[in-house]
Design a protein around this motif. Structure first.
Motif, PDB file in Angstrom:
ATOM      1  N   GLY A   1      28.575   1.637  42.834  1.00 22.37           N
ATOM      2  CA  GLY A   1      29.301   2.891  42.697  1.00 22.37           C
ATOM      3  C   GLY A   1      30.555   2.623  43.640  1.00 22.37           C
TER       4      GLY A   1
ATOM      5  N   SER B   1      26.988   8.854  34.944  1.00 29.68           N
ATOM      6  CA  SER B   1      27.679  10.151  35.388  1.00 29.68           C
ATOM      7  C   SER B   1      29.063  10.066  35.938  1.00 29.68           C
ATOM      8  N   HIS B   2      28.955   9.020  36.442  1.00 27.07           N
ATOM      9  CA  HIS B   2      30.308   8.453  37.424  1.00 27.07           C
ATOM     10  C   HIS B   2      30.971   7.352  36.678  1.00 27.07           C
ATOM     11  N   GLY B   3      32.124   7.228  36.903  1.00 28.39           N
ATOM     12  CA  GLY B   3      32.828   6.186  36.342  1.00 28.39           C
ATOM     13  C   GLY B   3      33.272   6.152  34.889  1.00 28.39           C
ATOM     14  N   ASP B   4      34.360   5.403  34.453  1.00 25.94           N
ATOM     15  CA  ASP B   4      34.574   5.160  33.109  1.00 25.94           C
ATOM     16  C   ASP B   4      34.015   3.901  32.305  1.00 25.94           C
TER      17      ASP B   4
ATOM     18  N   ASN C   1      25.259   4.346  36.855  1.00 27.80           N
ATOM     19  CA  ASN C   1      25.111   5.505  36.683  1.00 27.80           C
ATOM     20  C   ASN C   1      26.195   6.180  35.810  1.00 27.80           C
TER      21      ASN C   1
ATOM     22  N   GLN D   1      23.633  10.409  31.721  1.00 34.27           N
ATOM     23  CA  GLN D   1      23.946  11.483  32.577  1.00 34.27           C
ATOM     24  C   GLN D   1      23.018  12.808  32.251  1.00 34.27           C
TER      25      GLN D   1
END
Length: 481
Positions: free
Chosen positions: A18, A43-46, A41, A75
């Motif tokens: 992250g 759910s976060h980051g492009d 993950n 996600q």
């Protein structure tokens, strides 16, 4: 076959990447500190950020000549309420509150819940949990347009807070449109495992397996009560399991989580499927340089139970000390595995199946290794089955998994006790023994007159054909490679 570092423990460490662990230098420190599997993950980051992290990991793999396992965690569906006038409202214990499909700002009496599937599934008496369980409501009447509730535990409810339905099986697709795009993206990049979030039933796993078409293993995340109820069929369909204690602890009484964790770990071990325990393992180290005593005990207890891996989430993704937290878990694991009770626990809880030749050979390898002080078990594998069976046995001796396929080596890195090595293909058992001896010496598992065990299948290149076990002395004349 180049020399590579090896861990002094059996259990593996999963580290989530992250913002706090986004550079090559930081990821390298985490790898050297003990991270075996890296979690992306979704759910976060492009996609660009994910691709950059993936590239760093594959470059590290080349630098250290050691397979690195990558887990892409999807996600899954996110259920959230709508917005409120003034961004929030306060709900009092005992008051009535409604959810509906009307797209206007909410107030102290109602709010939009833009998920028709919830209205179709909940019934009188079901619980609805808001904001990770901080607020709870009980359904007193439900239709396809409106859900009337009594507030059991009130508090502040604000814009787009998460909604959990612990008593309902929702007719949601196993993957959202975002998940489908993410799945194709990471499969094209080349990841080893896919984490499937919010599994409710076995068909969720089957649907995703069809899309994967063997491109990666699937790990079912157990975080719903409905998944716990049908766990036996879910684990049959899955390649691995994650005990995701965060949402599980929201949707179930928190005191129910520890025994459920133990049951899921035990069943996974019996099935020979890798099992990860996750969530808040070392939560205080997001900020602190040392863990709490309770966190140390939590990690150690999971290791005593024989898990394949423990996972760090926010601790390494956004925490202040990613490298330190990995070193802390590494030390806990090494110390726990030194305890004589560790293997005593594993042995008393072992329920090996001896059906079939491959099973019998791996069981025998463990029994022989335990009885004659064998330094390492070397198993040749193509698809990974032999090494997976060897790992399931939880032998005291370390296991070297030798395979000509880097994809197999990466995937096997998740399994308990496996040191994975990419080797040249072999077509004769003699060559397999020679490679095993070389690996045992090269990676400092054995030396001098030590004994090793070699297991393999003949004919070679035939998955699931394990049928040979040989005890080999390093003094045998296999120096000519």
């Amino acid at each position: 076959m180049d020399k590579q570092l090896h861990r002094n423990r059996k259990v593996k460490i999963v580290a989530t990447l992250g913002p706090a662990s986004d550079t090559k230098s930081e990821i390298k420190k985490m790898f050297l500190a003990g991270a075996d599997i890296f979690r992306l993950n979704m759910s976060h980051g492009d996609h660009l950020a994910v691709e950059n992290r993936h590239t760093i990991l594959r470059n590290l793999e080349k630098e250290f000549s050691r397979p690195i396992c990558i887990l892409a965690d999807l996600q899954g569906p996110k259920l959230r309420c709508g917005d409120f006038e003034g961004t929030k409202s306060t709900l009092e214990d005992g008051q009535k509150f409604c959810f509906d499909l009307i797209e206007r700002q909410g107030d102290k009496e109602r709010v939009c819940l833009p998920h028709p599937q919830i209205f179709q599934s909940v019934k009188k008496g079901d619980k609805l949990l808001i904001d990770d369980g901080k607020l709870s409501l009980e359904v007193i009447k439900a239709s396809e347009e409106k859900i009337e509730c009594t507030v059991l535990n009130g508090g502040i409810i604000s814009d787009k807070k998460g909604v959990n339905c612990p008593d309902s099986i929702l007719e949601l697709a196993s993957l959202t449109e975002k998940d489908k795009k993410d799945l194709e993206f990471v499969c094209k990049l080349g990841v080893d495992w896919i984490g499937l979030s919010f599994v409710q039933r076995t068909k969720d796993v089957h649907e995703v397996k069809k899309l994967l078409s063997g491109r990666a293993g699937i790990i079912a995340k157990i975080e719903k009560p409905s998944a716990v109820k049908v766990f036996d069929s879910i684990i049959e369909a899955s390649d691995g399991i994650m005990v995701a204690r965060g949402d599980l602890g929201v949707e179930l009484p928190i005191e129910a989580v520890p025994p459920i964790q133990k049951r899921l770990v035990m069943k996974s071990r019996q099935m020979g499927k890798p099992v990860i325990v996750a969530t808040q393992m070392m939560e205080s180290m997001i900020h602190s340089t040392t863990p709490t005593r309770a966190e140390v005990s939590d990690v150690a207890q999971a290791i005593y139970d024989g898990v394949d891996a423990v996972m760090l989430s926010a601790e390494t993704a956004i925490g202040a000390h990613p490298e330190k937290v990995i070193r802390a878990v590494d030390k806990i694991a090494i110390e726990t595995e030194k305890d004589p009770l560790y293997f005593q626990n594993l042995e008393t809880s072992r329920t090996s199946s001896k059906e079939g030749v491959s099973n019998a050979i791996t069981v025998a390898a463990r029994e022989v290794a335990d009885n004659i002080n064998v330094k390492v078990i070397c198993c040749f594998t193509h698809g990974g089955t032999t090494a997976e069976l060897a790992s399931r046995e939880r032998p005291r001796a370390p296991i070297i998994a030798l395979t000509p396929y880097v994809e197999t080596a990466r995937k096997l890195t998740l399994f308990w006790g496996l040191h994975c090595v990419v080797t040249t293909p072999v077509d004769r058992f003699k060559r397999a023994v020679m490679n095993a001896v070389k690996a045992a010496k090269l990676f400092d598992f054995a030396s001098g007159k030590d004994l090793i065990i070699v297991i393999a299948g003949v004919p070679f290149n035939t998955p699931g054909s394990t049928n040979i076990l040989r005890v080999v002395s390093l003094e045998e004349n296999f120096d000519d490679f």
